[in-house]
Design a protein around this motif. Structure first.
Motif, PDB file in Angstrom:
ATOM      1  N   GLN A   4       0.846  -1.190   0.000  1.00 28.66           N
ATOM      2  CA  GLN A   4       0.000   0.000   0.000  1.00 28.66           C
ATOM      3  C   GLN A   4       0.885   1.244   0.000  1.00 28.66           C
ATOM      4  N   ILE A   5       0.571   2.174  -0.913  1.00 25.65           N
ATOM      5  CA  ILE A   5       1.315   3.428  -0.995  1.00 25.65           C
ATOM      6  C   ILE A   5       0.348   4.579  -1.206  1.00 25.65           C
ATOM      7  N   GLN A   6       0.804   5.769  -0.866  1.00 23.66           N
ATOM      8  CA  GLN A   6       0.012   6.975  -1.104  1.00 23.66           C
ATOM      9  C   GLN A   6       0.557   7.667  -2.350  1.00 23.66           C
ATOM     10  N   LEU A   7      -0.352   8.005  -3.258  1.00 17.64           N
ATOM     11  CA  LEU A   7      -0.010   8.734  -4.480  1.00 17.64           C
ATOM     12  C   LEU A   7      -0.541  10.154  -4.371  1.00 17.64           C
ATOM     13  N   PHE A   8       0.043  11.051  -5.130  1.00 19.42           N
ATOM     14  CA  PHE A   8      -0.419  12.434  -5.160  1.00 19.42           C
ATOM     15  C   PHE A   8      -0.711  12.829  -6.600  1.00 19.42           C
ATOM     16  N   LEU A   9      -1.905  13.380  -6.815  1.00 17.71           N
ATOM     17  CA  LEU A   9      -2.282  13.901  -8.130  1.00 17.71           C
ATOM     18  C   LEU A   9      -2.143  15.411  -8.096  1.00 17.71           C
ATOM     19  N   LYS A  10      -1.507  15.958  -9.114  1.00 12.21           N
ATOM     20  CA  LYS A  10      -1.279  17.398  -9.125  1.00 12.21           C
ATOM     21  C   LYS A  10      -2.608  18.155  -9.130  1.00 12.21           C
ATOM     22  N   PRO A  11      -2.608  19.382  -8.625  1.00  8.36           N
ATOM     23  CA  PRO A  11      -3.842  20.176  -8.620  1.00  8.36           C
ATOM     24  C   PRO A  11      -4.350  20.414 -10.044  1.00  8.36           C
ATOM     25  N   ARG A  12      -5.651  20.338 -10.182  1.00 14.58           N
ATOM     26  CA  ARG A  12      -6.284  20.564 -11.484  1.00 14.58           C
ATOM     27  C   ARG A  12      -7.529  21.411 -11.286  1.00 14.58           C
ATOM     28  N   CYS A  13      -7.915  22.074 -12.353  1.00 16.37           N
ATOM     29  CA  CYS A  13      -9.171  22.818 -12.337  1.00 16.37           C
ATOM     30  C   CYS A  13     -10.316  21.821 -12.465  1.00 16.37           C
ATOM     31  N   ARG A  14     -11.498  22.319 -12.319  1.00 14.55           N
ATOM     32  CA  ARG A  14     -12.707  21.512 -12.451  1.00 14.55           C
ATOM     33  C   ARG A  14     -12.713  20.800 -13.804  1.00 14.55           C
ATOM     34  N   GLY A  15     -13.166  19.548 -13.792  1.00 14.49           N
ATOM     35  CA  GLY A  15     -13.276  18.804 -15.044  1.00 14.49           C
ATOM     36  C   GLY A  15     -12.951  17.338 -14.855  1.00 14.49           C
ATOM     37  N   PHE A  16     -12.974  16.628 -15.957  1.00 12.98           N
ATOM     38  CA  PHE A  16     -12.670  15.198 -15.991  1.00 12.98           C
ATOM     39  C   PHE A  16     -11.289  15.056 -16.628  1.00 12.98           C
ATOM     40  N   HIS A  17     -10.340  14.566 -15.838  1.00  6.84           N
ATOM     41  CA  HIS A  17      -8.938  14.556 -16.258  1.00  6.84           C
ATOM     42  C   HIS A  17      -8.412  13.137 -16.345  1.00  6.84           C
ATOM     43  N   ASP A  54     -10.767  10.188 -27.034  1.00  9.61           N
ATOM     44  CA  ASP A  54     -11.341  11.450 -27.501  1.00  9.61           C
ATOM     45  C   ASP A  54     -11.586  12.395 -26.330  1.00  9.61           C
ATOM     46  N   PRO A  55     -10.867  13.522 -26.249  1.00  3.68           N
ATOM     47  CA  PRO A  55     -11.047  14.451 -25.134  1.00  3.68           C
ATOM     48  C   PRO A  55     -12.440  15.086 -25.091  1.00  3.68           C
ATOM     49  N   ASP A  56     -13.192  15.025 -26.180  1.00  6.28           N
ATOM     50  CA  ASP A  56     -14.559  15.555 -26.172  1.00  6.28           C
ATOM     51  C   ASP A  56     -15.436  14.819 -25.158  1.00  6.28           C
ATOM     52  N   VAL A  57     -15.132  13.542 -24.911  1.00  8.21           N
ATOM     53  CA  VAL A  57     -15.907  12.779 -23.924  1.00  8.21           C
ATOM     54  C   VAL A  57     -15.782  13.433 -22.557  1.00  8.21           C
ATOM     55  N   ARG A  58     -14.590  13.885 -22.201  1.00  3.64           N
ATOM     56  CA  ARG A  58     -14.373  14.514 -20.893  1.00  3.64           C
ATOM     57  C   ARG A  58     -15.148  15.822 -20.781  1.00  3.64           C
ATOM     58  N   VAL A  59     -15.211  16.573 -21.865  1.00  7.74           N
ATOM     59  CA  VAL A  59     -15.995  17.815 -21.879  1.00  7.74           C
ATOM     60  C   VAL A  59     -17.477  17.498 -21.725  1.00  7.74           C
ATOM     61  N   ASP A  60     -17.951  16.506 -22.456  1.00  8.96           N
ATOM     62  CA  ASP A  60     -19.361  16.124 -22.371  1.00  8.96           C
ATOM     63  C   ASP A  60     -19.723  15.583 -20.991  1.00  8.96           C
ATOM     64  N   MET A  61     -18.816  14.836 -20.369  1.00  7.33           N
ATOM     65  CA  MET A  61     -19.081  14.333 -19.017  1.00  7.33           C
ATOM     66  C   MET A  61     -19.280  15.493 -18.047  1.00  7.33           C
ATOM     67  N   GLU A  62     -18.458  16.509 -18.158  1.00  8.66           N
ATOM     68  CA  GLU A  62     -18.615  17.673 -17.278  1.00  8.66           C
ATOM     69  C   GLU A  62     -19.964  18.352 -17.518  1.00  8.66           C
ATOM     70  N   THR A  63     -20.353  18.494 -18.766  1.00 10.15           N
ATOM     71  CA  THR A  63     -21.645  19.101 -19.098  1.00 10.15           C
ATOM     72  C   THR A  63     -22.797  18.293 -18.492  1.00 10.15           C
ATOM     73  N   ILE A  64     -22.725  16.988 -18.626  1.00  6.32           N
ATOM     74  CA  ILE A  64     -23.781  16.119 -18.088  1.00  6.32           C
ATOM     75  C   ILE A  64     -23.883  16.266 -16.574  1.00  6.32           C
ATOM     76  N   PHE A  65     -22.751  16.194 -15.875  1.00  2.90           N
ATOM     77  CA  PHE A  65     -22.778  16.286 -14.413  1.00  2.90           C
ATOM     78  C   PHE A  65     -23.227  17.656 -13.934  1.00  2.90           C
ATOM     79  N   ASP A  66     -22.817  18.707 -14.639  1.00  2.00           N
ATOM     80  CA  ASP A  66     -23.245  20.049 -14.235  1.00  2.00           C
ATOM     81  C   ASP A  66     -24.747  20.240 -14.424  1.00  2.00           C
ATOM     82  N   ARG A  67     -25.332  19.560 -15.393  1.00  2.00           N
ATOM     83  CA  ARG A  67     -26.792  19.628 -15.562  1.00  2.00           C
ATOM     84  C   ARG A  67     -27.516  18.791 -14.516  1.00  2.00           C
ATOM     85  N   LEU A  68     -26.935  17.643 -14.177  1.00  2.00           N
ATOM     86  CA  LEU A  68     -27.550  16.784 -13.161  1.00  2.00           C
ATOM     87  C   LEU A  68     -27.527  17.430 -11.779  1.00  2.00           C
TER      88      LEU A  68
END
Length: 137
Positions: A4-17, A54-68
């Protein structure tokens, strides 16, 4: 064998990365056969498997969640941490905080078009911590 190890993900803005490479770069050598369990230690983001091409999927996922689950809905009671906070908690519950991925021949056995997503639901979520548990032989 368990590790077991701890990983760190760099800071990111809102979205699906797409963070598959970032996670793999922090993992030790994987066993020939086993499982990788990832658990994110936060309540305003999540982990998911989805389209890695396709990075468009990540954009669409954000749109879907923001509407939900819209930010700042007038019926939200928890508002102390800003208009994106309560919505982020709800989205995190929908996505989930963990993934389990099979390991085959020392590699993650993801589908051809699957990648690991950090689903960041805060405008500025900061660095994210992930606990990786490797089980295998």
């Amino acid at each position: 064998m368990f590790q077991q190890i701890q990983l760190f993900l760099k800071p990111r803005c809102r979205g699906f990365h797409l963070v598959t490479s970032e996670i793999l770069s922090q993992l030790p050598t994987l066993p020939k056969v086993g499982l990788l369990h990832l658990f994110i230690q936060h309540t305003s983001c999540g982990l998911s498997l989805n389209e890695n091409y396709d990075p468009d999927v990540r954009v669409d996922m954000e749109t879907i969640f923001d509407r939900l689950v819209p930010d700042g809905h007038p019926s939200y009671v928890h508002t102390l941490e800003g208009p994106d906070d309560m919505a982020a908690h709800a989205k995190s519950s929908l996505v989930g905080a963990s993934l389990t991925i099979p390991i085959t021949d020392g590699r993650l056995n993801l589908g051809t078009w699957q990648g690991i997503y950090l689903c960041e639901f805060r405008n500025e979520g900061g660095q994210r911590k992930v606990i990786a548990t490797i089980m295998g032989e």
